[in-house]
Scaffold this active site. Sequence first.
Site, mmCIF file in Angstrom:
data_model
loop_
_atom_site.group_PDB
_atom_site.id
_atom_site.type_symbol
_atom_site.label_atom_id
_atom_site.label_comp_id
_atom_site.label_asym_id
_atom_site.label_seq_id
_atom_site.Cartn_x
_atom_site.Cartn_y
_atom_site.Cartn_z
ATOM 1 N N ALA A 281 30.786 -17.304 -9.591
ATOM 2 C CA ALA A 281 29.337 -17.502 -9.513
ATOM 3 C C ALA A 281 28.911 -18.754 -10.288
ATOM 4 O O ALA A 281 27.860 -19.315 -10.039
ATOM 5 C CB ALA A 281 28.611 -16.283 -10.065
ATOM 6 N N GLN B 198 31.376 -12.197 -19.411
ATOM 7 C CA GLN B 198 32.844 -12.254 -19.268
ATOM 8 C C GLN B 198 33.424 -10.824 -19.295
ATOM 9 O O GLN B 198 32.740 -9.905 -18.860
ATOM 10 C CB GLN B 198 33.488 -13.135 -20.344
ATOM 11 N N ALA C 89 28.940 -17.872 -18.048
ATOM 12 C CA ALA C 89 28.780 -16.607 -17.319
ATOM 13 C C ALA C 89 28.016 -16.839 -16.025
ATOM 14 O O ALA C 89 27.268 -17.799 -15.895
ATOM 15 C CB ALA C 89 28.023 -15.619 -18.190
ATOM 16 N N GLY C 90 28.206 -15.933 -15.091
ATOM 17 C CA GLY C 90 27.451 -15.985 -13.836
ATOM 18 C C GLY C 90 27.161 -14.562 -13.411
ATOM 19 O O GLY C 90 28.062 -13.846 -13.004
ATOM 20 N N HIS C 91 25.915 -14.130 -13.570
ATOM 21 C CA HIS C 91 25.564 -12.757 -13.216
ATOM 22 C C HIS C 91 24.738 -12.759 -11.937
ATOM 23 O O HIS C 91 23.636 -13.302 -11.896
ATOM 24 C CB HIS C 91 24.796 -12.095 -14.364
ATOM 25 N N ASP D 50 33.508 -10.882 -14.057
ATOM 26 C CA ASP D 50 33.155 -10.793 -12.630
ATOM 27 C C ASP D 50 33.328 -9.395 -12.060
ATOM 28 O O ASP D 50 33.658 -9.222 -10.890
ATOM 29 C CB ASP D 50 33.989 -11.795 -11.795
ATOM 30 N N GLY E 259 32.183 -21.699 -8.549
ATOM 31 C CA GLY E 259 32.515 -21.628 -7.122
ATOM 32 C C GLY E 259 34.013 -21.557 -6.870
ATOM 33 O O GLY E 259 34.465 -21.538 -5.720
ATOM 34 N N THR F 218 35.483 -23.263 -17.792
ATOM 35 C CA THR F 218 34.388 -23.589 -16.882
ATOM 36 C C THR F 218 33.874 -25.011 -17.146
ATOM 37 O O THR F 218 33.018 -25.499 -16.416
ATOM 38 C CB THR F 218 33.227 -22.598 -17.071
ATOM 39 N N GLY G 67 30.991 -7.335 -11.602
ATOM 40 C CA GLY G 67 29.749 -6.903 -10.940
ATOM 41 C C GLY G 67 28.761 -6.343 -11.953
ATOM 42 O O GLY G 67 27.947 -5.483 -11.633
ATOM 43 N N LYS G 68 28.812 -6.895 -13.172
ATOM 44 C CA LYS G 68 27.916 -6.418 -14.239
ATOM 45 C C LYS G 68 26.455 -6.687 -13.897
ATOM 46 O O LYS G 68 25.590 -5.889 -14.213
ATOM 47 C CB LYS G 68 28.251 -7.121 -15.568
HETATM 48 P P1 IMP Z 1 35.411 -20.982 -20.971
HETATM 49 O O1 IMP Z 1 34.698 -19.715 -21.310
HETATM 50 O O2 IMP Z 1 34.593 -21.900 -20.101
HETATM 51 O O3 IMP Z 1 35.975 -21.666 -22.174
HETATM 52 O O4 IMP Z 1 36.687 -20.607 -20.068
HETATM 53 C C1 IMP Z 1 37.770 -19.854 -20.587
HETATM 54 C C2 IMP Z 1 38.328 -18.903 -19.539
HETATM 55 O O5 IMP Z 1 37.380 -17.867 -19.303
HETATM 56 C C3 IMP Z 1 38.585 -19.537 -18.171
HETATM 57 O O6 IMP Z 1 39.720 -18.918 -17.594
HETATM 58 C C4 IMP Z 1 37.347 -19.197 -17.373
HETATM 59 O O7 IMP Z 1 37.591 -19.177 -15.985
HETATM 60 C C5 IMP Z 1 37.068 -17.797 -17.912
HETATM 61 N N1 IMP Z 1 35.653 -17.426 -17.816
HETATM 62 C C6 IMP Z 1 34.629 -17.857 -18.581
HETATM 63 N N2 IMP Z 1 33.480 -17.263 -18.214
HETATM 64 C C7 IMP Z 1 33.788 -16.429 -17.204
HETATM 65 C C8 IMP Z 1 33.015 -15.484 -16.434
HETATM 66 O O8 IMP Z 1 31.797 -15.307 -16.604
HETATM 67 N N3 IMP Z 1 33.713 -14.789 -15.487
HETATM 68 C C9 IMP Z 1 35.036 -14.948 -15.302
HETATM 69 N N4 IMP Z 1 35.800 -15.791 -15.998
HETATM 70 C C10 IMP Z 1 35.174 -16.525 -16.949
#
Ligand code: IMP
Length: 424
Positions: free
Chosen positions: A299, A224, A39-41, A13, A302, A129, A15-16
């Site tokens: 993203a 990530q 991921a959420g971009h 997160d 929420g 997530t 801001g990529k």
């Molecule tokens: P997972 O990737 O869903 O298995 O989650 C593992 C950890 O990575 C958790 O703490 C999530 O909140 C964190 N995480 C996974 N994807 C993202 C992302 O795109 N941004 C921030 N944290 C993430």
Amino acid sequence: MANLVVIGAQWGDEGKGKIIDILTKDADYVVRYQGGNNAGHTVVVGDEEIILHLIPSGVLHKNKICVIGNGVVIDPEALLQEISYLKTKRINVDGNLRISDSAHVIFPYHKVLDKLREEKFSKTKIGTTGRGIGPCYTDKYSRAGIRIADLLNPRVLEEKLRCNLKEKNAVLSTVYKHPTFSFDKIFRQYCAYADIIRPYVCNCSLLLNDAIKKKKNILFEGAQGTLLDVDYGTYPFVTSSNSTAGGACAGSGVGPTKIDKVIGIVKAYTTRVGEGPFPTEFSAQLMKKIRSRGKEFGATTGRPRRCGWFDAVIVKHAVAVNGLDAIVVTKLDVLDMMPKLKICVGYAYKGKMFSDFPADIEVLWQARPVYEECPGWMQDTTGVKKFSQLPPNARNYLSRLTKLLGTRIEMVSIGSDRNQTLFV
Ligand code: IMP
């Protein structure tokens, strides 16, 4: 531009999305190489905010080939939803989306197991997530995974799915006391997905190496962040892939000699979502203020993000493990109205000072962050047009970061719009 890897240098997160969107203008190919729809971009185009989870952000530009590499785990349902979402934004992926035949596929049991594991074994709650990412990578490494190529071959799909369901259903019913899955329903559903996905499928390594021969520019879009990397992050509070720059090679089939540059994206402060140690986390009052100024909500899920001071220990670690050539600092404007800023330069624990990232999770949980203080600039920077026009204290803050990190800053972002970007 040549071949460039862009990664998150904190806990994701950073801001990529915005920076990748800017860099895409010089790219011919944009490649996702790890993670999945966890991921959420976010990219803001004019008045419109577009959030991408699985498809590379390059899709927002015309004539860019967007590749989902073999290192990504793909939930076909989420992929098709994203394609439809993009259609509502008048963006058509046909003709420019490519999907690796070797990427692994997320199945409904992965998502259920992801949530059940979190609920049942609360001592090691990661705060995932819930998208099935961990269980899908687990299957990949235990050699039980089902890949896109298998999805396209009904005989292989049937054999592998039957075998996997036998094991998953046994675990679901005995360990978790959870209803089991029916083979027929999943098989039918995934055969239907296969027919829709088929036109996009390719040998990603061949495609990219051929592009390199033709002197095309490739942008590798990390998801990530470094501290969520399964090897270099705050294990076990990490995701299940290599979100560091090395993952770009393994996750796309392009060799390390073909990578020209690695850039790390760094937020001007620190955030993380989910559980795990966070040494520079703010107290409640400051947390509320920065969360609201920085709109720090996940993203993808929420969820409110945890916020804290800039931690030079973790970013120094990111500079090393990614071999960063430069960094981009984002969200500097969020700190505009702070009278005083802190930068963490080390962790104090049991009479010892750690200035390098410690692997021991106990140190990370219990250490006291050691801070340097800098004066704030108490001025709105969102309209600044040139780096040299930033308030002196803002430039001093950035200059201190470059000294501590031993790397240079290439861009600074002062707002979500494409135009709110300063080139250094
Ligand atoms: P997972 O990737 O869903 O298995 O989650 C593992 C950890 O990575 C958790 O703490 C999530 O909140 C964190 N995480 C996974 N994807 C993202 C992302 O795109 N941004 C921030 N944290 C993430």
